[in-house]
Each structure stands twice: as C-alpha cells, then as structure tokens.
Design a protein around this motif. Structure first.
Motif, PDB file in Angstrom:
ATOM      1  N   VAL A  93     -67.737  63.191  88.191  1.00  0.00           N
ATOM      2  CA  VAL A  93     -68.620  63.182  89.355  1.00  0.00           C
ATOM      3  C   VAL A  93     -68.531  61.860  90.119  1.00  0.00           C
ATOM      4  O   VAL A  93     -69.059  61.723  91.200  1.00  0.00           O
ATOM      5  N   ALA A  94     -67.837  60.889  89.562  1.00  0.00           N
ATOM      6  CA  ALA A  94     -67.817  59.547  90.144  1.00  0.00           C
ATOM      7  C   ALA A  94     -67.078  59.502  91.473  1.00  0.00           C
ATOM      8  O   ALA A  94     -66.287  60.372  91.803  1.00  0.00           O
ATOM      9  N   ALA A  95     -67.360  58.435  92.231  1.00  0.00           N
ATOM     10  CA  ALA A  95     -66.620  58.195  93.466  1.00  0.00           C
ATOM     11  C   ALA A  95     -65.406  57.313  93.217  1.00  0.00           C
ATOM     12  O   ALA A  95     -64.484  57.296  94.011  1.00  0.00           O
ATOM     13  N   GLY A  96     -65.428  56.552  92.138  1.00  0.00           N
ATOM     14  CA  GLY A  96     -64.277  55.724  91.796  1.00  0.00           C
ATOM     15  C   GLY A  96     -64.185  54.417  92.554  1.00  0.00           C
ATOM     16  O   GLY A  96     -63.102  53.844  92.688  1.00  0.00           O
ATOM     17  N   MET A  97     -65.315  53.921  93.076  1.00  0.00           N
ATOM     18  CA  MET A  97     -65.297  52.609  93.728  1.00  0.00           C
ATOM     19  C   MET A  97     -65.135  51.527  92.677  1.00  0.00           C
ATOM     20  O   MET A  97     -65.790  51.548  91.637  1.00  0.00           O
TER      21      MET A  97
END
Lengths: 387, 387
Positions: free
Chosen positions: A54-58
């Motif tokens: 679910v992460a955005a990966g920033m």
C-alpha cells in the motif's frame, strides 16, 4: 555461522514476507545461510494486509515527523545513503527494475503559514547538510506546470528518491528465490529462539520449523505472535493508511515529473509519480485496524490531490486501497536480538519500511554473523521499550 | 407467427444482451418463438460496456427531464404501471429476486431555489394524477435520520420504485435461458431483414445467422451496425455515466431506507439503497464515448453524496464504474419495424432502459405476432427520425 545439521530445517527462519522480511531473507541467503520465509499471505493488496503493498515508496530522510527526533533522522540518513547501491544490486540480482526515481521532491505551500513551515524545514535540512532550494511560485510552476495557480511557493529537495513499492517487493521476492530462499505459506503462532510453531495455511505437518535463528519481521502482526517479548508486542500497533492509484489515460502526457508534497486543508498530501504513468496519492493516518477503503478517505484524497494539481481530475481512478502500518510507541523501529539471542526482532518500521529495508537487511545480516549492526541502529534495540 | 423451416437458424435473432435485448428474448421465447441472442460481451462491468451493468435502477416516471415531454411521460407512466407484474413473473420464472424496492423516492432541497423547483415538480405530479407529498425539514429527517442538517425540505414520491440492475439482468438471463433462448458470443457486423452477419468472438462458422425477424437492441452500439437505417444510426450517441457503489461495513445499520434525490452544487445526485446493504451513487452525464472512471467524477460524486448524507463517509468504497447510455437526438427511445418489417429496432433508451425494459419486451412481442405495440409507443417509431 550458525550450526547446520539434520536436526534443523534452516539456518534462519524469517517470519514475514513484506519488504523487511524479504530483504532480510535475501541478504541472509546471499551470506550463505539456508533461509525459510514463513508468511500466510499472497501479494494481492485486497486480501493481503502487508503495508508494503500500500506504500507510496517515498524515500526522503526528512519530514515534519523527524523534527527533534535526532536518532530517527540519523537512521533515515543512513538508510537513504545506502538505498541506491542496495537497489542497484537488487535490480541486477532480480533481473527487473524497481522504478527508482531520482527527480527529487517539491514541497509546495498555499498560504503564509505553510510557507513559514517550509522555510523552517529548509533551514533544518541545511543545518544537517542536506540540500534544499527555496522556489517562488513562478519557479514551482515552471518545473511542474500542472500545479494549481494558487501555489504560493515551495522547497525543492533534490536528494529525495522514490521507488515503486510493488515492483520493489516483487524484485526482492525474485532475488530471494534466486538466492535459494524457500517460502512456507503459514502463520507463525509462536516463536522462540530456534523454533516457529505454525498455524493455518496448508502446512499442518510439520507444524513446527526449527533453525539456528528466527527473525520476526511481521510488521503490525508482530504484536499477535506469542513468544515475542511483551514489551515489544505492547509497543507495536496498526496505523491504517489509505492511498489511491491514479493512471494517465492513453495518450495523455504525464502531469508530474517528481514527487509533490503539500498541506491541503490541514491534510498532509503527497503525489508520487511512477515511470509507468501511475500517480500514487496518499495518505490517511488512522488509529484503526480495519482495512476498509472508505468513501470519506477517498473523497478527501481526491479533493486534496485535485486541489494541488487540478489536471489530476482527468486521470483514471485505478484503485483505492488500505494497509496497516506498524506504528510504535516512540515512532522508531524495533531491531535487535531478544532472549538468548537466537530470536531477532525487525519490526515497527511505521511509515518508513521501504526506505529502511536495505539497512534493516544489512543490520540483521550482521547480527546473524555475530557482529554489531550499524551504529545508527543502537537507539532502536528492543531493550529500550518499557512497559 | 413467422415461418419455421430448416433454412433458418431461429424465428427471432436479438442483437444485444442488455436488459432490453434479454427482456425481448425472454418474452419472445415465452410466446413460442425460437430465439437466439447475439452479443460479444460478458457480464463484467469492467470489460463489458452494457449500460445495464452501470445503472442505478431507479424507476420513477417523472423527473426534471420529462417536464414538457408529454409523449415520454406517457410512455414512462405506462412503463412504471407495467413493471411490478412483469418483475413478479420474472422472479418466478428465474427463481431469483431482483431486489425491487417500493419505499419511494425522497427528493430534498438545500436552498429556496431548490425548494421552488421541487414545488413545481410536485404540482406537475399532482396535475397528472401522481402522488407527491411536500415535507418540511423536520419530517425529511424523521424519515431519513442521516440526511444532512442543512436539508431544507423535500418531496416524497411514494410510487417510485427501484430495482437492483445487476440482479435484474441476471434474472432476465436466467429466465431467458430457462425459456430456451440460446446465446451466440459474437458481434453483429451487419443486419438485414432476416439475416445477421457476425464478426469477432469465437464464431467464424457460420458467419451469418438467419431468422424470420431480427431485433436490434444493442444500445449505443446500435449506431455501429451496418444495415440499421442511417437516420437511426445518426440519432443515437453514447452518453457516458459514472456511478459509485458504496457498501455498509459489517455491523453498521443501513443509513437510508429509500432513494434520495438532490441537487448538490448544481449536480443532479441520487442515492439508491439496495436490500443487501449496497448504496449506489450517481451519476455523471458526459458527452464522451470512453469508459474511463476519472478521478474528478469520483471526487464529485463522493463530495455530493457525503454533502447530502454525511454518514456516507463511513461506508466502504466498493466500486466506481462507467457505462455508455444510448442517448438519442430527441431523448426518446426508438422502437418499431424498419424496411420490409423483418428488421425491428429497439434502442435509444438513454437513462430509462431498465424502467422501459418490460414494456419494450411487450411491444416487440406484439410486433412479432403481427400486432400493434401499445399506443404509448406510437410517437417513438423509427420513422420519426429525420436527417
């Protein structure tokens, strides 16, 4: 090196197949250990509760949350420093790309209060030797022409990275498999130094696996595993996050080239563009343990995203998804051996799991070899947690 | 009765497996005809472009759109009068329920302008003999306690119905299959009196089907079929509609008991509750032919729904989906024989396909038997359309 013998199933059992557990398993296997991952889930975000999906990966070492949290900042700086070389090795090993982007982050403001907050953040970045460039409204919109006309100014952080969380997890899994890591589909009901009792899945026999070391990297579910010290279990809690995935319609040029952050109507918003035309919009933070995608959160994220970048209205609404981050009582991760040293905890990475995954894997690899983890990890040992 | 012989594949070929085509096929089969449906699609709304799969299923004869359109109003009144008995017969034949709801519609207003418009609508309903009850704000919220506190008043239409569009289509398909209707998965490339040339699908041989009668009920795709008169093809256009499906989380009581209509920030909003806890939110009307679900439309629908019923924020966001309604140049459907009478058009039902499906099936069944359709259909013959 741990003892290898007919009496154990592996050298290392890793509980958890998210980015933390899989990164650990991969690096442990590269170091010559026989590794088994134990995890009940698949990789469908609708049925699997991994925060990794679910992460955005920033990957930015500095955000509002680390003002004054020097230990966490040091760890994050160590993590961002290490990530590119780890990622490059991963892409080679997996034979696939993770979607690493290096165009930096532009944090924008809509009023004087926001601008003042950004100026404080810029000063802070400068004080610790990070680059950050104050931009006026015109320059913000020159670099990102689709930003709202109401943008008052911003700060550009050239060093911030982002990675496609799903591609990254897929690459870790491919690399781990290539390195010989085996996966057992079951839940860990109980752990101890050297033993993992299984439940569920299709694995009733054997119902217990043994190894020289057991590493618990089960995210928020770590609190549900018997045998994990009570202080650790009590310190970890699920923090629900909802994000959206938008997609450019065929033929539409990409509307953003770098990560955008903003405070919109008091909400912390980020927009993370992927190379393949996806745009991730996040994220809510809710002290809830369900994974329902709600109408209210979807409305807020869409409203805030289209306030910051009006043209996002034209994007295709591809997916809304919720995950559970492993929050902790002091916002820091939990990493280190417990008990007799054969049980290692690597959990509680909260919002920074992807960024910290590389240095977590390094740290656990060191511990498995009887060495110390990097000094940046010292403040995050399980022993710091009190009842 | 049409001729039956070894030289034809069926008595009737129906082009289109939406609610119109399937209702026609079912009733034609009940009347003793051998019927084949030709349709390329499945029933997944993500891949099939049937408007039937995207509808809310409201069955109300009067809305703003029929002010002054007396012919369409007469047809709608005929349709709503007929629907319950048709639906009851369908449920018996299919052995399944369609989710018909009889709790009526409550149209609400948020300002004096909206209230005045509702009063005009109420007068109009009364003038044609329909019931409509003016309610003050307190009474609106007594009947629907989750309406926003800003609700100023409303009008209750006890006679309006709604049906679950997907259950209804599934029931029609089950009833048609039970009555012996066969389905051929292919597109109709060309039609003529008694012949349908096929393309696509897995049906290259035979590439043509023959029957005594061909009925084209292909919705907006009717305009793409060679052999349909040019005046009909030119009159039909796709009108994109996007709707949302929300769902009550486990244990949450249903927040609405009847259909709610409102004008929110100039948008026409409806909220249609299903017996199974789903709440349909609609709908956009866009002069576009793509089926992308957009971020902007989803945002608007969620904003408007939660403005009208704030507690809808807590519902689970289950699905956003887009469909293409078959609009026509004068907003009326197109029904009747063309050419030598062996080709029948039943298309252009725009926003009223489900409501009109029963009387459309009756009308086509009459035409197939050499009789006239109900008088309410007279204004909607294909011959009315001019270049």
């Amino acid at each position: 090196m741990p003892a290898k013998g007919a009496s154990v199933d592996a050298d290392v059992i890793v509980v958890g197949a998210g980015v933390i557990g899989t990164a650990i398993a991969w690096r442990a296997a590269l170091a010559g250990h026989a590794v088994i991952i134990v995890d009940p889930g698949g990789d469908d975000p609708r049925t699997d509760d991994k925060a990794s999906l679910v992460a955005a990966g920033m990957l930015g070492p500095v955000s509002e949350s680390v003002f004054g949290e020097q230990d966490l900042l040091n760890l994050n700086l160590h993590a961002v420093d290490r990530f590119p070389s780890f990622n490059a090795e991963l892409e080679r090993a997996a034979g696939r790309e993770t979607g690493l982007r290096t165009e930096g982050t532009l944090a924008v403001a809509y009023d004087n209060g926001d601008l003042a907050a950004l100026d404080r953040l810029t000063e802070f970045r400068h004080s610790i030797g990070l680059v950050a460039e104050r931009l006026d409204a015109r320059e913000c919109r020159r670099r990102e022409p689709f930003l709202a006309p109401s943008t008052r100014g911003g700060v550009f952080a050239a060093g911030d990275l982002s990675v496609d969380n799903r591609r990254y997890l897929a690459a870790l899994r491919a690399a781990a498999a290539t390195a010989g890591v085996r996966t057992v589909r079951a839940a860990a009901a109980h752990v101890a130094g050297g033993r993992v009792a299984l439940s569920g899945g299709g694995v009733p026999d054997p119902s217990e696996l043994t190894a020289a070391h057991v590493v618990v990297a089960a995210g928020h579910a770590t609190r549900d595993i018997d045998g994990v010290p009570e202080t650790v279990r009590a310190a970890i809690r699920p923090v629900k996050g909802q994000i959206l995935r938008l997609r450019h319609p065929t033929g539409m040029p990409h509307i953003l080239t770098r990560t955008i952050r903003a405070i919109v109507q008091g909400h912390d918003l980020y927009l993370v563009p992927r190379k393949d035309g996806e745009l991730v919009v996040g994220a809510t933070q809710e002290e809830r343990a369900d994974r329902d995608v709600t109408a209210g959160a979807t409305r807020d994220l869409l409203r805030d995203a289209t306030t910051a970048v009006p043209a996002a209205s034209e994007l295709v609404f591809a997916e809304a998804v919720a995950g559970l981050r492993p929050g902790t009582s002091d916002n820091g991760p939990v990493l280190g051996p417990v008990g007799d040293g054969r049980l290692i905890i690597a959990a509680g990475h909260y919002r920074n799991g992807i960024m910290l995954s590389a240095v977590t894997a390094d740290a656990v690899a060191a511990l498995l070899d009887g060495k110390d983890a990097h000094a940046a990890w010292a403040p995050f040992r399980p022993g710091r947690l009190r009842r």
